[in-house]
Design a protein around this motif. Structure first.
Motif, PDB file in Angstrom:
ATOM      1  N   VAL A  62      27.253   3.216  13.498  1.00 40.36           N
ATOM      2  CA  VAL A  62      26.900   4.622  13.691  1.00 40.36           C
ATOM      3  C   VAL A  62      26.767   5.325  12.347  1.00 40.36           C
ATOM      4  O   VAL A  62      25.915   6.203  12.164  1.00 40.36           O
ATOM      5  CB  VAL A  62      27.948   5.312  14.581  1.00 40.36           C
ATOM      6  N   ILE A  63      27.599   4.940  11.395  1.00 38.97           N
ATOM      7  CA  ILE A  63      27.561   5.564  10.068  1.00 38.97           C
ATOM      8  C   ILE A  63      26.554   4.875   9.160  1.00 38.97           C
ATOM      9  O   ILE A  63      25.865   5.520   8.359  1.00 38.97           O
ATOM     10  CB  ILE A  63      28.966   5.532   9.436  1.00 38.97           C
ATOM     11  N   SER A  64      26.452   3.542   9.269  1.00 35.48           N
ATOM     12  CA  SER A  64      25.590   2.809   8.335  1.00 35.48           C
ATOM     13  C   SER A  64      24.112   2.947   8.650  1.00 35.48           C
ATOM     14  O   SER A  64      23.270   2.836   7.748  1.00 35.48           O
ATOM     15  CB  SER A  64      25.972   1.320   8.340  1.00 35.48           C
ATOM     16  N   LEU A  65      23.750   3.180   9.915  1.00 38.44           N
ATOM     17  CA  LEU A  65      22.337   3.264  10.270  1.00 38.44           C
ATOM     18  C   LEU A  65      21.593   4.368   9.520  1.00 38.44           C
ATOM     19  O   LEU A  65      20.517   4.111   8.963  1.00 38.44           O
ATOM     20  CB  LEU A  65      22.187   3.439  11.779  1.00 38.44           C
ATOM     21  N   PRO A  66      22.107   5.599   9.449  1.00 39.51           N
ATOM     22  CA  PRO A  66      21.378   6.618   8.658  1.00 39.51           C
ATOM     23  C   PRO A  66      21.251   6.240   7.189  1.00 39.51           C
ATOM     24  O   PRO A  66      20.212   6.511   6.563  1.00 39.51           O
ATOM     25  CB  PRO A  66      22.222   7.881   8.846  1.00 39.51           C
ATOM     26  N   MET A 104      39.723   4.996  10.335  1.00 44.51           N
ATOM     27  CA  MET A 104      38.809   5.299  11.434  1.00 44.51           C
ATOM     28  C   MET A 104      38.296   3.980  12.029  1.00 44.51           C
ATOM     29  O   MET A 104      37.101   3.683  12.039  1.00 44.51           O
ATOM     30  CB  MET A 104      37.649   6.168  10.937  1.00 44.51           C
ATOM     31  N   MET A 105      39.201   3.174  12.517  1.00 48.68           N
ATOM     32  CA  MET A 105      38.846   1.862  13.038  1.00 48.68           C
ATOM     33  C   MET A 105      38.172   1.936  14.395  1.00 48.68           C
ATOM     34  O   MET A 105      37.516   0.984  14.818  1.00 48.68           O
ATOM     35  CB  MET A 105      40.103   0.991  13.130  1.00 48.68           C
ATOM     36  N   MET A 106      38.338   3.014  15.120  1.00 49.06           N
ATOM     37  CA  MET A 106      37.731   3.144  16.442  1.00 49.06           C
ATOM     38  C   MET A 106      36.259   3.561  16.365  1.00 49.06           C
ATOM     39  O   MET A 106      35.544   3.472  17.346  1.00 49.06           O
ATOM     40  CB  MET A 106      38.505   4.164  17.280  1.00 49.06           C
ATOM     41  N   LEU A 107      35.822   4.020  15.205  1.00 48.15           N
ATOM     42  CA  LEU A 107      34.436   4.443  15.040  1.00 48.15           C
ATOM     43  C   LEU A 107      33.576   3.237  14.669  1.00 48.15           C
ATOM     44  O   LEU A 107      33.863   2.564  13.676  1.00 48.15           O
ATOM     45  CB  LEU A 107      34.329   5.515  13.958  1.00 48.15           C
ATOM     46  N   ALA A 132      31.938  -0.395   6.604  1.00 48.13           N
ATOM     47  CA  ALA A 132      33.073  -0.858   7.404  1.00 48.13           C
ATOM     48  C   ALA A 132      34.368  -0.808   6.606  1.00 48.13           C
ATOM     49  O   ALA A 132      35.427  -0.415   7.140  1.00 48.13           O
ATOM     50  CB  ALA A 132      32.805  -2.273   7.904  1.00 48.13           C
ATOM     51  N   SER A 133      34.319  -1.170   5.325  1.00 44.64           N
ATOM     52  CA  SER A 133      35.528  -1.134   4.495  1.00 44.64           C
ATOM     53  C   SER A 133      36.013   0.297   4.285  1.00 44.64           C
ATOM     54  O   SER A 133      37.222   0.574   4.326  1.00 44.64           O
ATOM     55  CB  SER A 133      35.249  -1.797   3.140  1.00 44.64           C
ATOM     56  N   VAL A 134      35.077   1.216   4.071  1.00 45.49           N
ATOM     57  CA  VAL A 134      35.454   2.620   3.881  1.00 45.49           C
ATOM     58  C   VAL A 134      36.074   3.191   5.150  1.00 45.49           C
ATOM     59  O   VAL A 134      37.089   3.917   5.099  1.00 45.49           O
ATOM     60  CB  VAL A 134      34.230   3.439   3.443  1.00 45.49           C
ATOM     61  N   LEU A 135      35.525   2.884   6.286  1.00 52.13           N
ATOM     62  CA  LEU A 135      36.072   3.382   7.546  1.00 52.13           C
ATOM     63  C   LEU A 135      37.463   2.815   7.820  1.00 52.13           C
ATOM     64  O   LEU A 135      38.355   3.538   8.298  1.00 52.13           O
ATOM     65  CB  LEU A 135      35.126   3.029   8.702  1.00 52.13           C
ATOM     66  N   MET A 136      37.671   1.562   7.496  1.00 50.59           N
ATOM     67  CA  MET A 136      39.003   0.981   7.690  1.00 50.59           C
ATOM     68  C   MET A 136      40.012   1.602   6.731  1.00 50.59           C
ATOM     69  O   MET A 136      41.179   1.841   7.090  1.00 50.59           O
ATOM     70  CB  MET A 136      38.944  -0.541   7.490  1.00 50.59           C
ATOM     71  N   LEU A 168      25.481  -3.146   2.710  1.00 46.76           N
ATOM     72  CA  LEU A 168      25.716  -1.748   3.079  1.00 46.76           C
ATOM     73  C   LEU A 168      26.617  -1.650   4.313  1.00 46.76           C
ATOM     74  O   LEU A 168      27.519  -0.794   4.367  1.00 46.76           O
ATOM     75  CB  LEU A 168      24.384  -1.051   3.333  1.00 46.76           C
ATOM     76  N   ASP A 169      26.430  -2.526   5.291  1.00 46.94           N
ATOM     77  CA  ASP A 169      27.291  -2.533   6.477  1.00 46.94           C
ATOM     78  C   ASP A 169      28.731  -2.863   6.106  1.00 46.94           C
ATOM     79  O   ASP A 169      29.684  -2.262   6.634  1.00 46.94           O
ATOM     80  CB  ASP A 169      26.773  -3.539   7.499  1.00 46.94           C
ATOM     81  N   MET A 170      28.911  -3.813   5.198  1.00 45.99           N
ATOM     82  CA  MET A 170      30.261  -4.199   4.782  1.00 45.99           C
ATOM     83  C   MET A 170      30.950  -3.063   4.027  1.00 45.99           C
ATOM     84  O   MET A 170      32.151  -2.816   4.210  1.00 45.99           O
ATOM     85  CB  MET A 170      30.198  -5.460   3.911  1.00 45.99           C
TER      86      MET A 170
END
Length: 249
Positions: free
Chosen positions: A221-225, A214-217, A206-210, A201-203
């Protein structure tokens, strides 16, 4: 010989702690203890008393290491780290939960110790030596089922002694550390399996954000919820607890 007697005394104290669920239903009077450090006390007797109190201070640690508490608390710690909540649940809650689960798992062993060793000894039906042997036999019955032969062989390879034919012939000072190693390995294996879905789930996050630039986020923060939602939907605590309890069968 004195060291072996103190070791057996420590095992006897572990039996008293392990049978706490049965002792709680009985009214047991606590005997008084009087220690005189004045004149007429031999130096050897004083040293033996000091060694006895030293062994008593180590009793809780040995109690934890000779039961299923090690595996349970390590797995629960892995579970908390895999979710990503650094201090939730807090350590006090995890330790308390692990203690109650340990009492649940060790209840058959505790009852066996109480009815075969502690209760007859309090009624003066058996001697101290027989009670200690019975407590050691009951604890061995639990540890023998969980320990691995490779871990026992490790200590025989280090010492160069000949390995016994049966596990019941393994000395207690070989069996306990081998049991601890086996518990740690099993706990780490379970922890690795717990990490896999949350790592995936973390991976993905991270792939979606990249991909969105949104690499600075921070991805956490997104994966925890989402990890908390996934854990609640699958009823994670029930699954983890059930897997832990079944791993001791």
């Amino acid at each position: 010989m004195k060291t072996w007697k103190l070791t057996k005394l420590l095992i006897f104290l572990l039996g008293l702690f392990g049978s706490g669920s049965v002792l709680a239903q009985a009214k047991v009077g606590l005997p008084g203890l009087s220690v005189n450090f004045g004149q007429g006390v031999d130096l050897v007797d004083t040293i033996e008393v000091l060694i006895l109190f030293t062994v008593l201070t180590l009793a809780p640690a040995v109690l934890i290491l000779c039961t299923c508490f090690t595996r349970i608390i390590v797995v629960l710690s892995f579970m908390r780290q895999a979710i990503g909540t650094q201090s939730m649940p807090p350590n006090q809650l995890l330790i308390g939960f692990a203690l109650f689960l340990s009492v649940f798992v060790m209840r058959p062993t505790g009852e066996d110790i109480y009815y075969k060793a502690v209760s007859p000894y309090m009624k003066k039906q058996i001697t101290t030596t027989v009670a200690l042997d019975q407590i050691e036999k009951s604890l061995r019955g639990f540890m023998n089922k969980q320990v691995r032969k490779a871990d026992i062989a490790l200590f025989y390879d280090v010492t160069g002694e000949t390995q016994p034919t049966t596990i019941n012939d393994v000395p207690i000072h070989f069996l306990i550390p081998a049991f601890i190693i086996s518990e740690l390995k099993t706990a780490f294996q379970i922890g690795f399996l717990l990490y896999i879905p949350f790592l995936i789930l973390d991976m993905v996050v991270a792939s979606v954000l990249m991909a969105m630039g949104m690499m600075m986020l921070p991805p956490v923060v997104i994966s925890l919820p989402f990890k908390l939602l996934l854990f609640v939907l699958v009823d994670g605590w029930q699954l983890v607890t059930g897997s832990l309890l079944r791993s001791f069968n």
